[in-house]
Design a protein around this motif. Sequence first.
Motif, PDB file in Angstrom:
ATOM      1  N   CYS A 129       0.844  -1.192   0.000  1.00 29.54           N
ATOM      2  CA  CYS A 129       0.000   0.000   0.000  1.00 29.54           C
ATOM      3  C   CYS A 129       0.881   1.246   0.000  1.00 29.54           C
ATOM      4  O   CYS A 129       2.054   1.199   0.377  1.00 29.54           O
ATOM      5  N   ALA A 130       0.310   2.355  -0.444  1.00 23.83           N
ATOM      6  CA  ALA A 130       1.032   3.634  -0.530  1.00 23.83           C
ATOM      7  C   ALA A 130      -0.016   4.721  -0.761  1.00 23.83           C
ATOM      8  O   ALA A 130      -1.103   4.667  -0.196  1.00 23.83           O
ATOM      9  N   LYS A 131       0.292   5.695  -1.603  1.00 25.83           N
ATOM     10  CA  LYS A 131      -0.609   6.753  -2.064  1.00 25.83           C
ATOM     11  C   LYS A 131      -1.475   7.325  -0.947  1.00 25.83           C
ATOM     12  O   LYS A 131      -1.061   8.211  -0.228  1.00 25.83           O
ATOM     13  N   ALA A 132      -2.722   6.835  -0.790  1.00 26.86           N
ATOM     14  CA  ALA A 132      -3.625   7.407   0.208  1.00 26.86           C
ATOM     15  C   ALA A 132      -3.199   7.100   1.634  1.00 26.86           C
ATOM     16  O   ALA A 132      -3.798   7.627   2.578  1.00 26.86           O
ATOM     17  N   LEU A 133      -2.172   6.290   1.832  1.00 25.74           N
ATOM     18  CA  LEU A 133      -1.659   6.028   3.180  1.00 25.74           C
ATOM     19  C   LEU A 133      -1.299   7.336   3.875  1.00 25.74           C
ATOM     20  O   LEU A 133      -1.516   7.496   5.075  1.00 25.74           O
ATOM     21  N   SER A 134      -0.764   8.282   3.121  1.00 30.55           N
ATOM     22  CA  SER A 134      -0.473   9.602   3.690  1.00 30.55           C
ATOM     23  C   SER A 134      -1.254  10.700   2.979  1.00 30.55           C
ATOM     24  O   SER A 134      -0.894  11.875   3.071  1.00 30.55           O
ATOM     25  N   ALA A 135      -2.315  10.311   2.257  1.00 29.53           N
ATOM     26  CA  ALA A 135      -3.060  11.258   1.421  1.00 29.53           C
ATOM     27  C   ALA A 135      -2.131  11.975   0.448  1.00 29.53           C
ATOM     28  O   ALA A 135      -2.391  13.100   0.045  1.00 29.53           O
ATOM     29  N   ALA A 136      -1.025  11.311   0.094  1.00 26.11           N
ATOM     30  CA  ALA A 136      -0.011  11.824  -0.835  1.00 26.11           C
ATOM     31  C   ALA A 136       0.791  12.985  -0.261  1.00 26.11           C
ATOM     32  O   ALA A 136       1.558  13.610  -0.981  1.00 26.11           O
ATOM     33  N   MET A 137       0.619  13.278   1.013  1.00 22.09           N
ATOM     34  CA  MET A 137       1.309  14.431   1.602  1.00 22.09           C
ATOM     35  C   MET A 137       2.764  14.130   1.962  1.00 22.09           C
ATOM     36  O   MET A 137       3.548  15.055   2.185  1.00 22.09           O
ATOM     37  N   GLN A 138       3.108  12.847   2.060  1.00 18.86           N
ATOM     38  CA  GLN A 138       4.482  12.427   2.312  1.00 18.86           C
ATOM     39  C   GLN A 138       4.746  11.147   1.522  1.00 18.86           C
ATOM     40  O   GLN A 138       3.826  10.323   1.329  1.00 18.86           O
ATOM     41  N   PRO A 139       5.981  10.935   1.058  1.00 20.71           N
ATOM     42  CA  PRO A 139       6.299   9.700   0.344  1.00 20.71           C
ATOM     43  C   PRO A 139       6.500   8.545   1.317  1.00 20.71           C
ATOM     44  O   PRO A 139       7.481   8.495   2.063  1.00 20.71           O
ATOM     45  N   ILE A 140       5.534   7.631   1.338  1.00 26.51           N
ATOM     46  CA  ILE A 140       5.603   6.502   2.256  1.00 26.51           C
ATOM     47  C   ILE A 140       4.774   5.355   1.687  1.00 26.51           C
ATOM     48  O   ILE A 140       3.778   5.575   0.997  1.00 26.51           O
TER      49      ILE A 140
END
Length: 463
Positions: free
Chosen positions: A286-297
């Motif tokens: 998972c990625a993308k909405a994990l931080s709402a795209a506010m940080q690369p994670i």
Amino acid sequence: MPQLLANSPHARDIASVLHPQTNLRKHLEVGPSIITGGEGIWVTDINGKRYMEATAALWCASLGFKSERLAKVAYEAMRTLGYYQIFRHASNEPAIDLCEKLLQIAPVPMSKVLLQCSGSEANDTAVKLVWYHWNAQERPEKRKIISRLSSYHGSTCVAVCLTGKPEYHRGFGLPFDGFLYTDCPHYYRDRLEGESEDAFSTRMADSLEKLILSEGPETIAAFWADPVQGAAGALPPPAGYFEKIQAVLRRYDILLVADEVICGFGRTGRMWGCETYGMVPDIITCAKALSAAMQPISAVLMNDRIFRSMLVQSDRLGSFVHGYTYAGHPVASAVALETLRIYDEMDLVGRVGALEPVFLRAFGALTDHPLVGDFSGIGLIGGVELVTDKATRRAAPASIAARVEYYAREQQGLILRLVGNRVALSPPLIISADEIEEMAARLRGALDATWAELSSNSVEMAL
């Protein structure tokens, strides 16, 4: 190339920036579209023009394009601990808290979380974990990995081999050996006359099984799939698809890896696409909405079977020798954790469920347009199929799709994502019912303008 002031952002971009997924020579001529601000589902370019963003940029801006709350969290985290690594027994509290939260909300029981920095990294790492597992089981011959045609799973050297799109391989000497591709389950485009969705899904599963048998089941390590196939144009699976696919995988002891990079965190109307389609994966990325795209994670979740194999290999080799410098970054982890809190507070899953009928109705109504053959979607993700002949389902050529995109952007102030002849839709999850209706109306306006151009010029649409 037009004359530009040497110090203008356009000129500086052309002189210095190499753009991914871009025709490089054309970019030297036309330059960039520079976005300078955002609010909700809207972004603003350098000229002050506002656009509705129909795909949350790269499927990821789930909370829109600005967040004071997340900015404050990032600021406080950076003031407290701007960076530390998680190598060799080191850790930090935001990374711990985030991993615990991900295990709590996982769609099926998972054992551990490995934090990474992007969706590509997560999928690339998951391939290594699959191989690590089978090597621990003393079955190194189980190495081949099957994904689907028209899939996208990343751009790193290994993740792009999972990607079932030849244009990502050409020019790079890829894919590597051992990466195989089965059918893209595109029911509208590839069904036989009179074939039901369930029968189509059976045919897809049978095709997968034939591939497995032809290669030798003892050589197949894993099957990779995103619940809704983003790179096929936000394409939901047909009825019964994953149930039948998983039965084949279980028959031959093949791992299932669910790529939730696009679908995770509410996009399909459940917290995970796996829940929507009854998938029981061994590994989740998972990625993308994990931080709402506010940080690369990003994150890789693994079940106990995989982790126990990792313990075996770590014992044998002395260490789990893998890692990225910024994995488990305390600032990115803090922002991701706060993003998940926001999702809980806003009842994200309930919100998407309530908006789903509006989304499906508004964009489904476009099927009455002469250029639209089909719309399929779930939650707040779906795709409009552009055609030149409804009866034969003949796909619209790239030239027509490009005109739809042009009119959407220039006349309607609507940014689209085209995937072949499909208009992929995945707006920010904070979108309102009224904004969904407006977005669909703007897309209809672009379709109307394209149709009028074709009609007035007597263009042969098959060209």
